[in-house]
Design a protein around this motif. Structure first.
Motif, mmCIF file in Angstrom:
data_model
loop_
_atom_site.group_PDB
_atom_site.id
_atom_site.type_symbol
_atom_site.label_atom_id
_atom_site.label_comp_id
_atom_site.label_asym_id
_atom_site.label_seq_id
_atom_site.Cartn_x
_atom_site.Cartn_y
_atom_site.Cartn_z
ATOM 1 N N HIS A 89 10.375 1.121 -19.057
ATOM 2 C CA HIS A 89 10.824 -0.222 -18.678
ATOM 3 C C HIS A 89 11.137 -0.269 -17.177
ATOM 4 C CE1 HIS A 89 12.838 -4.102 -18.887
ATOM 5 N NE2 HIS A 89 13.904 -3.558 -18.297
ATOM 6 N N ALA A 90 11.762 0.791 -16.666
ATOM 7 C CA ALA A 90 12.092 0.838 -15.245
ATOM 8 C C ALA A 90 10.833 0.852 -14.382
ATOM 9 C CB ALA A 90 12.944 2.072 -14.956
ATOM 10 N N ALA A 91 9.839 1.657 -14.786
ATOM 11 C CA ALA A 91 8.580 1.693 -14.043
ATOM 12 C C ALA A 91 7.907 0.328 -14.060
ATOM 13 C CB ALA A 91 7.651 2.753 -14.637
ATOM 14 N N GLU A 92 7.936 -0.332 -15.219
ATOM 15 C CA GLU A 92 7.327 -1.657 -15.343
ATOM 16 C C GLU A 92 7.974 -2.651 -14.393
ATOM 17 O OE1 GLU A 92 7.089 -5.242 -18.701
ATOM 18 O OE2 GLU A 92 7.449 -3.177 -19.329
ATOM 19 N N GLN A 93 9.297 -2.674 -14.358
ATOM 20 C CA GLN A 93 10.004 -3.636 -13.519
ATOM 21 C C GLN A 93 9.774 -3.364 -12.031
ATOM 22 O OE1 GLN A 93 11.763 -6.411 -14.692
ATOM 23 N NE2 GLN A 93 10.661 -5.750 -16.518
ATOM 24 N N GLU B 69 0.816 -1.220 0.000
ATOM 25 C CA GLU B 69 0.000 0.000 0.000
ATOM 26 C C GLU B 69 0.849 1.269 0.000
ATOM 27 O OE1 GLU B 69 -2.973 2.518 2.949
ATOM 28 O OE2 GLU B 69 -2.488 0.439 3.445
ATOM 29 N N LEU B 70 1.614 1.497 1.056
ATOM 30 C CA LEU B 70 2.246 2.797 1.253
ATOM 31 C C LEU B 70 3.530 2.965 0.448
ATOM 32 C CD1 LEU B 70 1.677 3.224 5.090
ATOM 33 C CD2 LEU B 70 0.394 4.248 3.209
ATOM 34 N N ALA B 71 4.305 1.899 0.277
ATOM 35 C CA ALA B 71 5.530 2.039 -0.507
ATOM 36 C C ALA B 71 5.229 2.404 -1.965
ATOM 37 C CB ALA B 71 6.363 0.762 -0.415
ATOM 38 N N PRO C 225 13.507 2.126 -0.699
ATOM 39 C CA PRO C 225 14.805 2.184 -1.378
ATOM 40 C C PRO C 225 15.049 0.995 -2.302
ATOM 41 C CG PRO C 225 15.050 2.727 0.937
ATOM 42 C CD PRO C 225 13.665 2.197 0.765
ATOM 43 N N GLU C 226 14.510 -0.179 -1.948
ATOM 44 C CA GLU C 226 14.682 -1.346 -2.812
ATOM 45 C C GLU C 226 13.915 -1.187 -4.120
ATOM 46 O OE1 GLU C 226 16.800 -3.879 -2.290
ATOM 47 O OE2 GLU C 226 17.422 -2.636 -0.584
ATOM 48 N N ILE C 227 12.715 -0.585 -4.040
ATOM 49 C CA ILE C 227 11.974 -0.305 -5.274
ATOM 50 C C ILE C 227 12.785 0.642 -6.152
ATOM 51 C CG2 ILE C 227 9.855 0.660 -6.245
ATOM 52 C CD1 ILE C 227 8.403 -0.116 -3.715
ATOM 53 N N GLY C 228 13.361 1.676 -5.512
ATOM 54 C CA GLY C 228 14.184 2.613 -6.263
ATOM 55 C C GLY C 228 15.401 1.951 -6.880
#
Length: 434
Positions: free
Chosen positions: A401-405, A243-245, A366-369
């Motif tokens: 592509h980055a947003a998709e991944q 949810e929040l991340a 940070p891991e998503i980033g």
């Protein structure tokens, strides 16, 4: 004493709306700080450390999450000792002091001193955020013991409402009308002053553990005496990740790929959540709390996956609708589930669960980033190739592509939650039949 036998205070309605206003203030502050972070970076950090200013502003924003988690964990077991009223007043005060420190940071001295004062201001805001969570949730379950899920969801409906107000203010006041970031930060102080003044005039009820005479040692030992408790903080870590991340990530990831400001996607999601959280009580009575959470993981997973593929405003809003429906009940329903199953843990149990959710944001974002950065470099053909890209189709393709991944990686979390909630539901059903 049972939940139904507990006395509801005569000023329950006023206390509830004080809790609403405090939660709204925290959400407004979170939204505005996020919305003006680019301006703070540009005016305060770029002149000081231009090569590291991006990392510095990310760390600065992270301090509010860290303050949130630590104060929530520290204050929760001591809520009965301090009294809910004092904790509410402390929270309101930090939402005044924190923004003031942020506003004073440019005049604090050199770049290093400015950065220190700015970070202290963020930490203070985070401490107030944690104090808010540590107080308003146990107070709400105390004044509405017969409808914990419904009232906690109604309370937390005002979190997305605060995001809506702060997000729209960031877009239309700050970006469109040119209002300074200092004025935007100062706006946070207004509801904080109103909340503090209102709380001063009210008597707050004892929490459930206090009203039932549960000793402090019993409350503290409850989570450790009942090992099944710890499944809920673990689940909360995952639900907050779903949810929040992503909610903190949509502006970064989607603005380039869907043809509209990502913050407006978050505003749209928040509007859906604000409406739907008012219907949590009837849905919980229909499905049970764990059943409701299990069902919600399905649209959450679908929505996050579709966000990874979104390439236009229409597809982004369609995906966001499914995601919002999926995650809107998760945080407050998890708190209610813990309070119902482990009432002797009181504010401590709720605090541990909320702490797990807060640390999820601090750890997962940070891991998503990192996934996003690695994917964009991979799509461009390396670091040097990405640095050479100019605005145009190639850069757009790399960022898409980055947003998709990044969104597909987080979409796995609701799938895991579906299995976990299903197992919890089956185990509890078997125990009831035994």
């Amino acid at each position: 004493m049972t939940d139904e036998a507990q006395t509801v205070p005569a000023n329950a309605r006023a206390i509830f709306w004080i809790c609403v206003l405090l939660l709204f203030t925290a959400a407004l502050g979170f939204s505005i700080r996020t919305g003006v972070s680019g301006a703070i970076k540009e005016t305060l950090l770029d002149p000081y450390m231009p090569m590291a200013s991006g990392e510095m502003i990310a760390a600065t924003l992270g301090y509010s999450f860290l303050g949130f988690a630590l104060s929530l964990l520290a204050i929760s077991p001591l809520l009965d000792l301090f009294g809910a009223k004092k904790v509410v007043l402390f929270s309101a005060a930090t939402f005044i002091v924190g923004p003031v420190l942020i506003l004073l940071s440019p005049s604090a001295g050199d770049g290093a001193t400015t950065y220190i004062v700015l970070n202290i201001g963020m930490v203070v805001c985070g401490l107030g955020w944690g104090a808010m969570e540590a107080s308003v949730n146990p107070v709400t379950t105390a004044i509405y013991p017969e409808d914990k899920t419904g009232k906690l969801n109604a309370l937390h409906a005002w979190w997305p409402f605060g995001i809506i107000v702060g997000g729209l203010a960031s877009v239309f006041l700050y970006e469109a009308s040119g209002v300074s970031w200092q004025v935007m930060i100062a706006l946070i102080i207004v509801p904080a002053v109103l909340c503090g003044a209102w709380a001063l005039a009210q008597d707050f009820p004892p929490t459930e553990t206090n009203a039932k005479g549960v000793p402090f040692a019993t409350m503290m030992a409850e989570p450790f005496k009942r090992p099944g408790f710890w499944i809920f903080p673990a689940i909360m870590f995952l639900t907050a990740s779903a949810e929040l991340a992503p909610g903190s990530w949509v502006d970064v990831a989607l603005t380039e790929t869907v043809g509209m400001p990502g913050i407006l996607v978050l505003v749209y999601v928040s509007a859906i959540m604000f409406v739907m959280r008012h219907f949590a009580g009837p849905l919980e009575r229909r499905f049970s709390d764990i059943g409701l959470l299990c069902v919600c993981t399905i649209p959450a997973a679908i929505g996050l996956y579709l966000l990874s593929l979104a390439n236009s405003p229409a597809t982004a809003l369609l995906a966001a609708t499914a995601w919002a429906i999926g995650v809107c009940f998760m945080w407050p329903t998890m708190l209610a589930a813990v309070s119902r199953r482990y009432p002797a843990s009181g504010p401590w149990g709720i605090g541990i669960t909320g702490f797990a959710g807060a640390m999820a944001i601090y750890a997962v974002l940070p891991e998503i980033g990192k996934i996003y950065d690695e994917a964009k470099l991979e799509a461009a053909g390396g670091t040097e190739a990405f640095a050479a890209l100019q605005p145009g189709p190639e850069l757009h393709a790399a960022l898409a592509h980055a947003a998709e991944q990044s969104f597909q990686a987080i979409a796995v979390v609701p799938v895991v939650l579906f299995v976990v909630f299903g197992l919890v539901w089956l185990v509890e059903r078997a125990r009831r039949k035994a």
